[in-house]
Write a protein that holds these residues in place. Structure first.
Motif, PDB file in Angstrom:
ATOM      1  N   PHE A 201       1.108  -1.124   0.189  1.00 13.98           N
ATOM      2  CA  PHE A 201      -0.009  -0.020   0.716  1.00 13.98           C
ATOM      3  C   PHE A 201       0.848   1.047  -0.136  1.00 13.98           C
ATOM      4  O   PHE A 201       0.594   2.376  -0.713  1.00 13.98           O
ATOM      5  CB  PHE A 201      -0.908   0.165   1.268  1.00 13.98           C
ATOM      6  CG  PHE A 201      -1.558  -0.856   1.745  1.00 13.98           C
ATOM      7  CD1 PHE A 201      -2.663  -1.326   0.080  1.00 13.98           C
ATOM      8  CD2 PHE A 201      -2.294  -1.464   2.711  1.00 13.98           C
ATOM      9  CE1 PHE A 201      -3.368  -2.153  -0.273  1.00 13.98           C
ATOM     10  CE2 PHE A 201      -3.246  -2.042   2.575  1.00 13.98           C
ATOM     11  CZ  PHE A 201      -4.175  -3.377   0.937  1.00 13.98           C
ATOM     12  N   LYS A 202       2.006   0.904   0.716  1.00 15.73           N
ATOM     13  CA  LYS A 202       3.022   2.333   0.812  1.00 15.73           C
ATOM     14  C   LYS A 202       3.286   2.774  -0.379  1.00 15.73           C
ATOM     15  O   LYS A 202       3.496   3.621  -1.168  1.00 15.73           O
ATOM     16  CB  LYS A 202       3.898   2.211   2.397  1.00 15.73           C
ATOM     17  CG  LYS A 202       5.257   3.035   1.801  1.00 15.73           C
ATOM     18  CD  LYS A 202       4.854   4.142   2.889  1.00 15.73           C
ATOM     19  CE  LYS A 202       5.564   5.749   3.731  1.00 15.73           C
ATOM     20  NZ  LYS A 202       6.588   6.525   2.093  1.00 15.73           N
ATOM     21  N   VAL A 203       3.933   1.492  -1.238  1.00 16.53           N
ATOM     22  CA  VAL A 203       4.138   2.310  -2.554  1.00 16.53           C
ATOM     23  C   VAL A 203       3.493   1.855  -3.131  1.00 16.53           C
ATOM     24  O   VAL A 203       3.679   3.061  -4.595  1.00 16.53           O
ATOM     25  CB  VAL A 203       5.361   0.649  -3.233  1.00 16.53           C
ATOM     26  CG1 VAL A 203       5.607   0.427  -4.494  1.00 16.53           C
ATOM     27  CG2 VAL A 203       6.683  -0.157  -1.988  1.00 16.53           C
ATOM     28  N   MET A 204       2.242   1.746  -3.484  1.00 15.81           N
ATOM     29  CA  MET A 204       1.543   2.309  -4.243  1.00 15.81           C
ATOM     30  C   MET A 204       0.931   3.885  -3.759  1.00 15.81           C
ATOM     31  O   MET A 204       0.859   4.318  -5.327  1.00 15.81           O
ATOM     32  CB  MET A 204      -0.098   1.187  -3.893  1.00 15.81           C
ATOM     33  CG  MET A 204      -1.232   1.921  -4.192  1.00 15.81           C
ATOM     34  SD  MET A 204      -3.274   0.582  -4.049  1.00 15.81           S
ATOM     35  CE  MET A 204      -4.452   1.291  -4.842  1.00 15.81           C
ATOM     36  N   VAL A 205       0.946   4.328  -2.957  1.00 12.25           N
ATOM     37  CA  VAL A 205       0.508   5.594  -2.620  1.00 12.25           C
ATOM     38  C   VAL A 205       1.353   7.031  -3.325  1.00 12.25           C
ATOM     39  O   VAL A 205       1.198   7.420  -4.160  1.00 12.25           O
ATOM     40  CB  VAL A 205       0.503   5.814  -1.188  1.00 12.25           C
ATOM     41  CG1 VAL A 205       0.523   7.134  -0.613  1.00 12.25           C
ATOM     42  CG2 VAL A 205      -1.673   5.543  -0.783  1.00 12.25           C
ATOM     43  N   ASP A 206       3.088   6.102  -2.987  1.00 15.19           N
ATOM     44  CA  ASP A 206       4.251   6.745  -2.828  1.00 15.19           C
ATOM     45  C   ASP A 206       4.132   7.164  -4.471  1.00 15.19           C
ATOM     46  O   ASP A 206       4.773   8.008  -5.276  1.00 15.19           O
ATOM     47  CB  ASP A 206       5.577   5.937  -2.562  1.00 15.19           C
ATOM     48  CG  ASP A 206       5.540   6.299  -1.233  1.00 15.19           C
ATOM     49  OD1 ASP A 206       4.967   7.023  -0.294  1.00 15.19           O
ATOM     50  OD2 ASP A 206       6.799   5.018  -0.207  1.00 15.19           O
ATOM     51  N   ASN A 207       3.941   5.840  -5.153  1.00 16.99           N
ATOM     52  CA  ASN A 207       3.726   6.055  -7.418  1.00 16.99           C
ATOM     53  C   ASN A 207       2.674   6.695  -7.362  1.00 16.99           C
ATOM     54  O   ASN A 207       2.104   6.453  -8.981  1.00 16.99           O
ATOM     55  CB  ASN A 207       4.164   4.054  -7.850  1.00 16.99           C
ATOM     56  CG  ASN A 207       5.853   4.276  -7.110  1.00 16.99           C
ATOM     57  OD1 ASN A 207       7.109   4.213  -7.982  1.00 16.99           O
ATOM     58  ND2 ASN A 207       6.102   3.210  -5.872  1.00 16.99           N
ATOM     59  N   GLY A 208       2.147   6.700  -7.101  1.00 16.47           N
ATOM     60  CA  GLY A 208      -0.112   7.534  -6.882  1.00 16.47           C
ATOM     61  C   GLY A 208      -0.540   6.238  -8.053  1.00 16.47           C
ATOM     62  O   GLY A 208      -1.373   6.226  -9.520  1.00 16.47           O
ATOM     63  N   ALA A 209      -0.218   5.094  -7.630  1.00 14.84           N
ATOM     64  CA  ALA A 209      -1.150   4.028  -8.261  1.00 14.84           C
ATOM     65  C   ALA A 209      -2.093   3.609  -7.983  1.00 14.84           C
ATOM     66  O   ALA A 209      -2.814   4.248  -6.887  1.00 14.84           O
ATOM     67  CB  ALA A 209      -0.570   2.420  -8.164  1.00 14.84           C
TER      68      ALA A 209
END
Length: 372
Positions: free
Chosen positions: A26-34
């Protein structure tokens, strides 16, 4: 991620997959604007960025991996429901990160899921660049306003921003029926009650039946999915309330046709008449790939004028499109091709994407001077 230089994830060995937590994804998702996270067997987790799926740089997940990851955010009752019904819809928040809408299901006998990111703050109407005519169309005490488009076209975001503006300016009572609740609205000038199907009411039909006894001024029905919800929305609008709803239709005229044709043939004439009285407007929208990354919102806007009300009532929908193009400087109506052409002329999208996303490519080609 495979083609995103900004990602902070690294390659791991197969043994490392078991150490990954769903919150990390989820963190990677948010950080990458997914916008979406896909978890399924025989694939690394995928994230939709600017409309395209990009895979995280880890080995493919097996059935144990997907179950472990997905079950980390399910309650016992949700696990039981998923195992019983083989699918599950819900929404949840991760503190300090974002809210998510989830659909869990089975694929090839294994647990899979798609998580849609919901911004923690309701997007401001002006920051989205939405046309002012949408506020004019909803500056009424009653009627039906529809926002339509394919899945992932931003319907919920557009509606949330309109509801937030009304919540800020109108002293009334707003009720939403959603499956599941997405954007969280706080009480502002209005009182807002948000009801989630399966949590706050057993079904859309149950929630709609009791709704008029809850003294609403504005009603949002998350999806007009069948004859029951459509009929209820029409009746609520007819009784003096402002009703918002969504459908998965690709054009404003197709939306009107869908509402009428969902009813049996012997009921369509009175439905056509009722719709001609209560319908305030229809917005059909889609998100096109933006040059350099991101998305561009294109909207078709139908404002229901007296002339269009007559065409709906007289079953002459084939004449509505030409009526939309008359006196547009006054009505502020716009066709999808006009919206796409504006984005193209502004250098935001490619000609190939313009033609691909047009619902009338022959007309767009003529507008662009292209031979087909």
């Amino acid at each position: 991620m495979s083609n995103q230089g900004s990602t902070k994830t690294t390659r791991t060995t197969k043994a490392g997959v078991g150490n990954i937590q769903i919150q990390q994804l989820f963190k990677v998702m948010v950080d990458n604007g997914a916008s979406d996270l896909h978890i399924t067997i025989a694939s690394a987790p995928g994230m939709r960025i600017s409309g395209e799926i990009v895979r995280v740089k880890i080995p493919p997940l097996n059935a144990d991996d997907t179950k472990r990851l997905i079950y980390q955010i399910l309650t016992e009752s949700q696990r039981s429901e998923l195992e019983k019904n083989l699918e599950l819809d819900f929404s949840f928040g991760v503190k300090g990160l974002a809210r998510f809408r989830a659909n869990c299901f089975y694929s090839k006998g294994a647990v899979a899921a798609v998580f849609r990111q919901i911004p923690s703050q309701v997007p401001d109407f002006d920051s989205l660049g939405l046309p002012k005519v949408l506020l004019e169309m909803t500056d009424v005490s009653n009627g039906l306003m529809l926002v339509t488009g394919p899945t992932g076209s931003g319907k919920s975001t557009t509606l949330a921003s309109i509801i937030d503006r009304l919540n800020s300016t109108m002293p009334g009572h707003i009720i939403t029926l959603e499956d599941p609740v997405e954007f969280m609205h706080s009480h502002k000038t209005s009182i807002v009650n948000q009801r989630e199907i399966g949590v706050d009411t057993l079904s859309f039909s149950n929630g709609l039946r009791s709704l008029l006894r809850q003294d609403p001024d504005i009603v949002l029905v998350g999806e007009l999915r069948d004859v029951i919800t459509i009929e209820a929305a029409l009746e609520i609008a007819e009784t003096g309330h402002l009703v918002f709803g969504t459908l998965h239709t690709n054009s404003t005229i197709q939306t009107i046709s869908r509402i009428i044709n969902v009813f049996p043939a012997d009921q369509q004439d009175p439905v056509r008449t009722l719709l001609s009285f209560v319908l305030q407007g229809v917005v059909a929208q889609q998100l096109l790939p933006k040059k350099g990354g991101g998305r561009v919102l294109c909207q078709e806007i139908l404002r229901v004028t007296p002339a269009i009300r007559n065409l709906i009532r007289e079953d002459k929908l084939h004449q509505v499109y030409s009526q939309m193009q008359i006196n547009q400087e006054v009505t502020s109506m716009v066709t999808m091709n006009q919206s796409i052409k504006k984005a193209l002329d502004s250098g935001l999208i490619t000609a190939e994407d313009a033609m691909s996303f047009s619902n009338n490519p022959e007309e767009l080609a003529k507008m662009l001077g292209i031979k087909v």
